[in-house]
Design a protein around this motif. Structure first.
Motif, short mmCIF file in Angstrom:
data_model
loop_
_atom_site.label_atom_id
_atom_site.label_comp_id
_atom_site.label_asym_id
_atom_site.label_seq_id
_atom_site.Cartn_x
_atom_site.Cartn_y
_atom_site.Cartn_z
N VAL A 142 48.95 3.67 -12.18
CA VAL A 142 48.40 2.84 -13.25
C VAL A 142 48.99 3.30 -14.58
O VAL A 142 48.95 4.50 -14.90
N LEU A 182 40.76 0.09 -10.17
CA LEU A 182 42.07 -0.06 -10.81
C LEU A 182 41.92 -0.73 -12.18
O LEU A 182 42.57 -0.33 -13.15
N MET A 241 43.10 0.55 -15.80
CA MET A 241 44.06 -0.26 -16.53
C MET A 241 43.61 -0.57 -17.95
O MET A 241 44.40 -0.51 -18.90
#
Length: 504
Positions: free
Chosen positions: A218, A238, A242
């Motif tokens: 990421v 995720l 992010m």
């Protein structure tokens, strides 16, 4: 087999950085990539993932840091250097020669020859080996510019393998593919990895990433914030890495359509080219999803309703008033707006400013003779830009300097300045990151809740099912299904492929 027998290298990235005009897009990146793994890079637009991929593919040079393959320092000054080390970059833009055949593109500048004479049979045999390995169904004699986008991408993969690629660097490879094509490509990626090829994958589709990747990295604002086994992550985790925070619900629930809501848009018997007798009705406050395979007539139907293409037959009415001699000008006057499929080619003037782009579709409302009332223009642009949340750029900055998500918001803003009654949207979130996608989804549901009729074409079945009150399915230019909210994904896909009886 055409593919080299050498194993993929162990890649080490150390301290890599890149800046443009003093603005850092990558900072001190340290990353190890194992041979034969599928390693995905994810992040918001502007996070630096495509830049890192291009550095590894030799398309651009890092300003600082170093790369090493199997412990040896390498310099990748251009794509040819990368290819010599077994790395092939497959970018979003593509790099094929349109006027040449599939076979000529696959072996471009790498023909088999002896004593200066080309050995066409050897190349054709190598091509057949590649087809057998990948499972693609591509005619080697077909000109590339006559192929659909998904097949062109397959040609790029074939060319990479023909060059002996041991590392495939793929930037958003599924962005323009149908569900069936996506499934086939992801299966191929796993097969290639099982055979020892390393695949570096940049993708906005987190479910795909988690399905196909061994590990995921990421990036956020040019910095590496996480590298982990994909099986330890979820889409939500995720997203948190992010954007650095919890994200609002990706797919907001659309407001119910009032029982007495009138039909705002109606089309009857639309016909032109591959579109045959398409009918549709959309009520005020309703979001109608349009599904189908590439070539089913989805985009063409929207263009016929808007008048961008002239229907040979059919009528369109807005709030009961029939539009005569359909054209974009008459449709706009009737309150219809079209957000097209490609913002770069059809929707925005990329070198012009944000202000100019947002104001473009409504200049007549602020014009006095040959002059434009600039103060009114600035007020209108600022109002709608704030409403769609265009971030990170001055209104006089060129729209090409914006991230993909903000470009897409600018495209929406361009039409919302006109306060349309009907909004036609072709691929609303193509090429945008998950945070921008969430914002656009909320925007669409809010517009519908305010009474706008929305028709939405999307290649993402989940997007259509989550946003729409109803989904119609087109196949071969005809409506073959009309499904209520809550219909299973498999039913929509089966209708698109013709595996079930018609239920229009």
């Amino acid at each position: 087999m055409t593919q080299t027998a050498r194993p993929a290298p162990e890649i080490a990235v150390r301290g890599v950085g890149k800046s443009y005009s003093g603005v850092s897009v990558l900072r001190d990146i340290d990353l190890d990539i194992a041979p034969g793994e599928v390693h995905s890079l994810v992040g918001e637009n502007g996070a630096g993932k495509s830049t890192l991929l291009k550095i590894l593919g030799g398309a651009i040079r890092a300003d600082e840091g170093m790369l090493s393959f199997d412990g040896d320092h390498v310099t990748l000054g251009n794509p040819r250097d990368a290819i010599a080390h077994g790395v092939s970059l497959i970018s979003q833009e593509g790099a094929l020669v349109p006027a040449l055949s599939v076979l000529e593109n696959v072996f471009l500048a790498r023909w088999s020859h002896r004593a200066g004479l080309r050995r066409a049979r050897v190349d054709r045999r190598h091509f057949d080996e590649l087809i057998e390995m990948t499972g693609f169904a591509v005619d080697p004699r077909e000109r590339v510019d006559r192929l659909p986008i998904g097949t062109q991408q397959q040609v790029e993969i074939l060319r990479s393998l023909a060059r002996g690629a041991r590392v495939l660097a793929m930037d958003e490879p599924t962005a323009v593919l149908t569900e069936h094509e996506k499934d086939n490509l992801l299966a191929l990626i796993r097969r290639l990895a099982a055979g020892g090829t390393t695949v570096l994958l940049v993708s906005h589709f987190l479910d795909e990433v988690l399905h196909v990747a061994d590990r995921v990295t990421v990036l956020r604002d040019g910095a590496l914030v996480l590298t982990d086994d994909a099986r330890h992550q979820t889409s939500n985790s995720l997203v948190r890495h992010m954007v650095g925070r919890e994200l609002d619900v990706l797919y907001p629930e659309p407001a119910p359509v009032p029982e007495d809501a009138p039909v705002r848009l109606s089309a009857r018997g639309l016909r032109r080219g591959l579109v045959h007798d398409v009918d549709l009705d959309v009520r005020a406050g309703e979001i109608l999803g349009v599904a189908g395979l590439v070539g089913s007539g989805r985009s063409e139907t929207l263009r016929l309703v808007f008048g961008a293409d002239h229907a040979t037959e059919g009528v369109v009415t807005v709030d009961g008033a029939q539009l005569s001699r359909l054209s974009p000008r008459r449709s706009m006057a009737a309150g219809i707006a079209l957000v097209p499929e490609s913002r770069k080619e059809q929707g925005l003037a990329m070198m012009r400013s944000v202000r100019e782009n947002v104001a473009l579709a409504s200049l007549g409302a602020r014009r006095i003779g040959p002059f434009v009332r600039r103060s009114a223009e600035r007020t209108a642009v600022e109002r709608v830009s704030a409403a769609v949340d265009i971030r990170g750029a001055r209104r006089d900055a060129a729209v090409e300097t914006l991230s993909g998500g903000n470009q897409q918001k600018a495209l929406f803003a361009k039409w919302l300045v006109r306060s349309p009654r009907v909004l036609l949207i072709d691929e609303p979130t193509r090429g945008v990151d998950v945070a921008a996608k969430s914002q656009i989804h909320h925007l669409i549901t809010e517009l519908a809740a305010d009474g706008m009729a929305v028709v939405c074409v999307s290649s993402e079945i989940e997007e259509l099912l989550a946003l729409s009150h109803r989904v119609i399915v087109l196949r071969h230019g005809r409506t073959v299904g009309d499904f209520p909210r809550g219909t299973d994904r498999e039913v929509i896909i089966a209708a698109a492929f013709g595996d079930e009886g018609e239920s229009a």
